[in-house]
Design a protein around this motif. Sequence first.
Motif, PDB file in Angstrom:
ATOM      1  N   UNK A 158       0.879  -1.184   0.000  1.00 63.86           N
ATOM      2  CA  UNK A 158       0.000   0.000   0.000  1.00 63.86           C
ATOM      3  C   UNK A 158       0.911   1.227   0.000  1.00 63.86           C
ATOM      4  N   UNK A 159       1.400   1.629  -1.175  1.00 65.51           N
ATOM      5  CA  UNK A 159       2.344   2.745  -1.222  1.00 65.51           C
ATOM      6  C   UNK A 159       1.735   4.053  -0.746  1.00 65.51           C
ATOM      7  N   UNK A 160       2.598   4.903  -0.230  1.00 65.07           N
ATOM      8  CA  UNK A 160       2.149   6.213   0.276  1.00 65.07           C
ATOM      9  C   UNK A 160       1.380   6.980  -0.780  1.00 65.07           C
ATOM     10  N   UNK A 161       1.814   6.907  -2.037  1.00 60.67           N
ATOM     11  CA  UNK A 161       1.145   7.693  -3.082  1.00 60.67           C
ATOM     12  C   UNK A 161      -0.194   7.103  -3.537  1.00 60.67           C
ATOM     13  N   UNK A 174      -1.303  14.729   0.997  1.00 64.14           N
ATOM     14  CA  UNK A 174      -1.622  15.810   1.928  1.00 64.14           C
ATOM     15  C   UNK A 174      -1.449  15.270   3.342  1.00 64.14           C
ATOM     16  N   UNK A 175      -1.537  16.147   4.307  1.00 62.63           N
ATOM     17  CA  UNK A 175      -1.452  15.709   5.703  1.00 62.63           C
ATOM     18  C   UNK A 175      -2.602  14.760   6.045  1.00 62.63           C
ATOM     19  N   UNK A 176      -3.800  15.107   5.585  1.00 55.11           N
ATOM     20  CA  UNK A 176      -4.970  14.244   5.828  1.00 55.11           C
ATOM     21  C   UNK A 176      -4.780  12.900   5.131  1.00 55.11           C
ATOM     22  N   UNK A 177      -4.264  12.943   3.894  1.00 58.43           N
ATOM     23  CA  UNK A 177      -4.001  11.710   3.163  1.00 58.43           C
ATOM     24  C   UNK A 177      -2.979  10.838   3.870  1.00 58.43           C
ATOM     25  N   UNK A 178      -1.950  11.477   4.429  1.00 61.35           N
ATOM     26  CA  UNK A 178      -0.921  10.747   5.164  1.00 61.35           C
ATOM     27  C   UNK A 178      -1.527  10.042   6.378  1.00 61.35           C
ATOM     28  N   UNK A 179      -2.343  10.764   7.131  1.00 65.01           N
ATOM     29  CA  UNK A 179      -2.952  10.163   8.327  1.00 65.01           C
ATOM     30  C   UNK A 179      -3.922   9.040   7.956  1.00 65.01           C
ATOM     31  N   UNK A 180      -4.661   9.216   6.859  1.00 67.18           N
ATOM     32  CA  UNK A 180      -5.577   8.160   6.406  1.00 67.18           C
ATOM     33  C   UNK A 180      -4.787   6.912   6.007  1.00 67.18           C
ATOM     34  N   UNK A 181      -3.660   7.130   5.320  1.00 64.11           N
ATOM     35  CA  UNK A 181      -2.801   6.018   4.905  1.00 64.11           C
ATOM     36  C   UNK A 181      -2.268   5.280   6.119  1.00 64.11           C
ATOM     37  N   UNK A 182      -1.746   6.011   7.101  1.00 65.17           N
ATOM     38  CA  UNK A 182      -1.202   5.397   8.308  1.00 65.17           C
ATOM     39  C   UNK A 182      -2.278   4.635   9.081  1.00 65.17           C
ATOM     40  N   UNK A 183      -3.464   5.210   9.194  1.00 67.64           N
ATOM     41  CA  UNK A 183      -4.564   4.550   9.912  1.00 67.64           C
ATOM     42  C   UNK A 183      -4.949   3.250   9.215  1.00 67.64           C
ATOM     43  N   UNK A 184      -5.059   3.301   7.890  1.00 69.31           N
ATOM     44  CA  UNK A 184      -5.394   2.097   7.134  1.00 69.31           C
ATOM     45  C   UNK A 184      -4.325   1.031   7.320  1.00 69.31           C
ATOM     46  N   UNK A 185      -3.057   1.429   7.230  1.00 66.57           N
ATOM     47  CA  UNK A 185      -1.961   0.464   7.374  1.00 66.57           C
ATOM     48  C   UNK A 185      -1.985  -0.228   8.731  1.00 66.57           C
TER      49      UNK A 185
END
Length: 194
Positions: free
Chosen positions: A69-72, A77-88
């Motif tokens: 699940x790559x970061x991109x 965005x900051x919100x996108x980063x937090x959503x990615x981390x939460x999903x991971x």
Amino acid sequence: MSSPYTKALSAIDAAHSLDPKKVTVNGAEIPYELHYAQKMFDHLSNRLPGASEPLRLAVRAQHFRRWEVPRDSYPMTRIGYHAWRTFLKKRQAELVQQICIESGYEADVAARVASLIRKEDLKDDEETQVLEDVACLVFLDDQFEQFEREHDEDKIVGILKKTWGKMSERGHELALQIPMSERPLELVKKALAG
């Protein structure tokens, strides 16, 4: 006959070995996530030598199959980063919980491993705090110098302050023992002074 711990650890490392990203360590090329997991283990042995099996497994699986699940794949965005981390965190916890059950652990132990991977009750659960300390120590020890070259000073100092704020006093003590080259050390001092 293998123990549930040995089986789970082998399954976790087998997955880490599939990471297509490679790093060279002591002249040998190895999958990055296997390297990361080994660094996590090394720092755990300093932070809490007698760590429980669930904590050792959670530390080893901190970035379980993260490359899938790559970061991109989320907005940059900051919100996108937090959503990615939460999903991971949720995904990694579910996958490793299943490995623990398949390896012979009782459901409550597998659930504990998953809870640690999700970093639940960070400020109230000592083992979760240890895992957070270890992740921060690996960032400072293994990733910070590269990160420092890719970002501007204000961003770096801000991230260092946030990293420091996540850590316990013992984590701080261990962080200050990490050897760093001149520029990264200067940035750490600047972050701690501000």
